[in-house]
Design a protein around this motif. Sequence first.
Motif, PDB file in Angstrom:
ATOM      1  N   UNK A  42       0.802  -1.360  -0.039  1.00 47.51           N
ATOM      2  CA  UNK A  42       0.073   0.156   0.186  1.00 47.51           C
ATOM      3  C   UNK A  42       0.706   1.199   0.084  1.00 47.51           C
ATOM      4  N   UNK A  43       2.271   1.187   0.446  1.00 48.62           N
ATOM      5  CA  UNK A  43       3.122   2.401   0.373  1.00 48.62           C
ATOM      6  C   UNK A  43       3.936   2.579  -0.499  1.00 48.62           C
ATOM      7  N   UNK A  44       4.241   1.231  -1.006  1.00 50.90           N
ATOM      8  CA  UNK A  44       5.371   1.140  -2.060  1.00 50.90           C
ATOM      9  C   UNK A  44       5.257   1.378  -3.477  1.00 50.90           C
ATOM     10  N   UNK A  45       6.328   1.035  -4.136  1.00 49.20           N
ATOM     11  CA  UNK A  45       6.356   1.499  -5.562  1.00 49.20           C
ATOM     12  C   UNK A  45       6.877   0.437  -6.428  1.00 49.20           C
ATOM     13  N   UNK A  46       6.121   0.136  -7.803  1.00 55.77           N
ATOM     14  CA  UNK A  46       7.144  -0.992  -8.562  1.00 55.77           C
ATOM     15  C   UNK A  46       8.429  -0.292  -8.966  1.00 55.77           C
ATOM     16  N   UNK A  51       9.058  -9.626 -16.100  1.00 63.34           N
ATOM     17  CA  UNK A  51       8.129 -10.412 -17.231  1.00 63.34           C
ATOM     18  C   UNK A  51       6.590  -9.547 -16.967  1.00 63.34           C
ATOM     19  N   UNK A  52       5.683 -10.200 -17.667  1.00 58.83           N
ATOM     20  CA  UNK A  52       4.379  -9.506 -17.741  1.00 58.83           C
ATOM     21  C   UNK A  52       3.666  -9.536 -16.502  1.00 58.83           C
ATOM     22  N   UNK A  53       3.804 -10.659 -15.467  1.00 59.13           N
ATOM     23  CA  UNK A  53       3.280 -10.746 -14.356  1.00 59.13           C
ATOM     24  C   UNK A  53       3.798 -11.022 -12.963  1.00 59.13           C
ATOM     25  N   UNK A  54       4.949 -10.342 -12.840  1.00 63.40           N
ATOM     26  CA  UNK A  54       5.700 -10.559 -11.890  1.00 63.40           C
ATOM     27  C   UNK A  54       6.459  -8.939 -11.564  1.00 63.40           C
ATOM     28  N   UNK A  55       6.432  -8.446 -10.375  1.00 66.79           N
ATOM     29  CA  UNK A  55       6.799  -7.244 -10.144  1.00 66.79           C
ATOM     30  C   UNK A  55       7.472  -7.304  -8.871  1.00 66.79           C
ATOM     31  N   UNK A  56       8.408  -6.193  -8.826  1.00 67.15           N
ATOM     32  CA  UNK A  56       9.035  -6.098  -7.276  1.00 67.15           C
ATOM     33  C   UNK A  56       8.616  -4.657  -6.920  1.00 67.15           C
ATOM     34  N   UNK A  57       8.485  -4.802  -5.678  1.00 64.36           N
ATOM     35  CA  UNK A  57       7.827  -3.446  -5.014  1.00 64.36           C
ATOM     36  C   UNK A  57       8.984  -2.931  -3.919  1.00 64.36           C
ATOM     37  N   UNK A  58       9.324  -2.034  -3.828  1.00 68.19           N
ATOM     38  CA  UNK A  58       9.918  -1.526  -2.843  1.00 68.19           C
ATOM     39  C   UNK A  58       8.985  -0.349  -1.943  1.00 68.19           C
ATOM     40  N   UNK A  59       9.141  -0.818  -0.800  1.00 69.59           N
ATOM     41  CA  UNK A  59       8.078   0.034   0.058  1.00 69.59           C
ATOM     42  C   UNK A  59       8.643  -0.016   1.674  1.00 69.59           C
ATOM     43  N   UNK A  60       7.667   0.170   2.469  1.00 64.89           N
ATOM     44  CA  UNK A  60       8.141   0.646   3.865  1.00 64.89           C
ATOM     45  C   UNK A  60       7.416  -0.581   4.817  1.00 64.89           C
ATOM     46  N   UNK A  81       2.742 -14.545  -3.582  1.00 64.80           N
ATOM     47  CA  UNK A  81       3.990 -13.798  -2.957  1.00 64.80           C
ATOM     48  C   UNK A  81       5.075 -14.712  -3.400  1.00 64.80           C
ATOM     49  N   UNK A  82       6.216 -14.177  -3.957  1.00 66.49           N
ATOM     50  CA  UNK A  82       7.333 -14.929  -4.483  1.00 66.49           C
ATOM     51  C   UNK A  82       8.429 -14.826  -3.329  1.00 66.49           C
ATOM     52  N   UNK A  83       8.645 -13.547  -2.916  1.00 59.64           N
ATOM     53  CA  UNK A  83       9.533 -13.393  -1.876  1.00 59.64           C
ATOM     54  C   UNK A  83       9.478 -12.067  -1.220  1.00 59.64           C
ATOM     55  N   UNK A  84      10.016 -11.959   0.127  1.00 57.96           N
ATOM     56  CA  UNK A  84      10.025 -10.505   0.839  1.00 57.96           C
ATOM     57  C   UNK A  84      11.497 -10.645   1.439  1.00 57.96           C
ATOM     58  N   UNK A  85      12.060  -9.347   1.215  1.00 57.89           N
ATOM     59  CA  UNK A  85      13.572  -9.414   1.697  1.00 57.89           C
ATOM     60  C   UNK A  85      13.709  -7.899   2.049  1.00 57.89           C
ATOM     61  N   UNK A  86      14.914  -7.774   2.689  1.00 58.68           N
ATOM     62  CA  UNK A  86      15.338  -6.435   3.200  1.00 58.68           C
ATOM     63  C   UNK A  86      15.975  -6.037   1.637  1.00 58.68           C
ATOM     64  N   UNK A  87      16.069  -4.527   1.523  1.00 59.02           N
ATOM     65  CA  UNK A  87      16.758  -4.137   0.287  1.00 59.02           C
ATOM     66  C   UNK A  87      18.077  -3.832   0.549  1.00 59.02           C
ATOM     67  N   UNK A  91      22.154  -0.746  -6.195  1.00 55.39           N
ATOM     68  CA  UNK A  91      22.008  -0.576  -7.597  1.00 55.39           C
ATOM     69  C   UNK A  91      20.628  -0.745  -8.054  1.00 55.39           C
ATOM     70  N   UNK A  92      19.772  -1.789  -7.289  1.00 56.37           N
ATOM     71  CA  UNK A  92      18.318  -1.823  -7.516  1.00 56.37           C
ATOM     72  C   UNK A  92      17.468  -0.924  -6.910  1.00 56.37           C
ATOM     73  N   UNK A  93      17.735  -0.573  -5.600  1.00 54.74           N
ATOM     74  CA  UNK A  93      16.794   0.043  -4.742  1.00 54.74           C
ATOM     75  C   UNK A  93      17.431   1.416  -4.024  1.00 54.74           C
ATOM     76  N   UNK A  94      16.605   2.299  -4.014  1.00 63.96           N
ATOM     77  CA  UNK A  94      17.179   3.783  -3.465  1.00 63.96           C
ATOM     78  C   UNK A  94      17.260   3.611  -2.042  1.00 63.96           C
ATOM     79  N   UNK A  95      16.404   2.893  -1.448  1.00 67.58           N
ATOM     80  CA  UNK A  95      16.416   2.966   0.106  1.00 67.58           C
ATOM     81  C   UNK A  95      16.840   1.733   0.623  1.00 67.58           C
ATOM     82  N   UNK A  96      18.062   1.399   1.081  1.00 68.26           N
ATOM     83  CA  UNK A  96      18.526   0.177   1.253  1.00 68.26           C
ATOM     84  C   UNK A  96      18.772   0.083   2.897  1.00 68.26           C
ATOM     85  N   UNK A  97      18.708  -1.281   3.615  1.00 66.60           N
ATOM     86  CA  UNK A  97      19.455  -1.173   4.944  1.00 66.60           C
ATOM     87  C   UNK A  97      20.829  -1.728   5.066  1.00 66.60           C
TER      88      UNK A  97
END
Length: 97
Positions: A42-46, A51-60, A81-87, A91-97
């Motif tokens: 609800x607060x993230x962004x793609x 592929x056409x049916x799988x997305x990576x969403x970065x959020x909080x 749900x494919x996976x959940x992980x800390x960013x 190079x892929x994510x602007x907000x990392x841990x």
Amino acid sequence: MNLKEIKKGLMTENGKIFIGTHTKKRLKKRGYSKGDIVSALFNGEIVERQGPSKVVIAGRDMDDNPIVVVIAKHSHFIFKLVTVMPPIDHFRFKDCV
């Protein structure tokens, strides 16, 4: 697939997100809850399409920490749900841990 479609799916009584056994184990091991997944959706962004049916969403997550959710569309308003992980990849994510 876009975030609006995922959110709409979650808001309808027919919408579902399936979580497989392996992914449940990863959630527990990484300290995430189902609430963290919903929060990210609800607060993230793609940030990436896989592929056409799988997305990576970065959020909080619910504690306002960065989180990445990979989700695939299974059918109309049904997602997996494919996976959940800390960013951690700067190079892929602007907000990392």
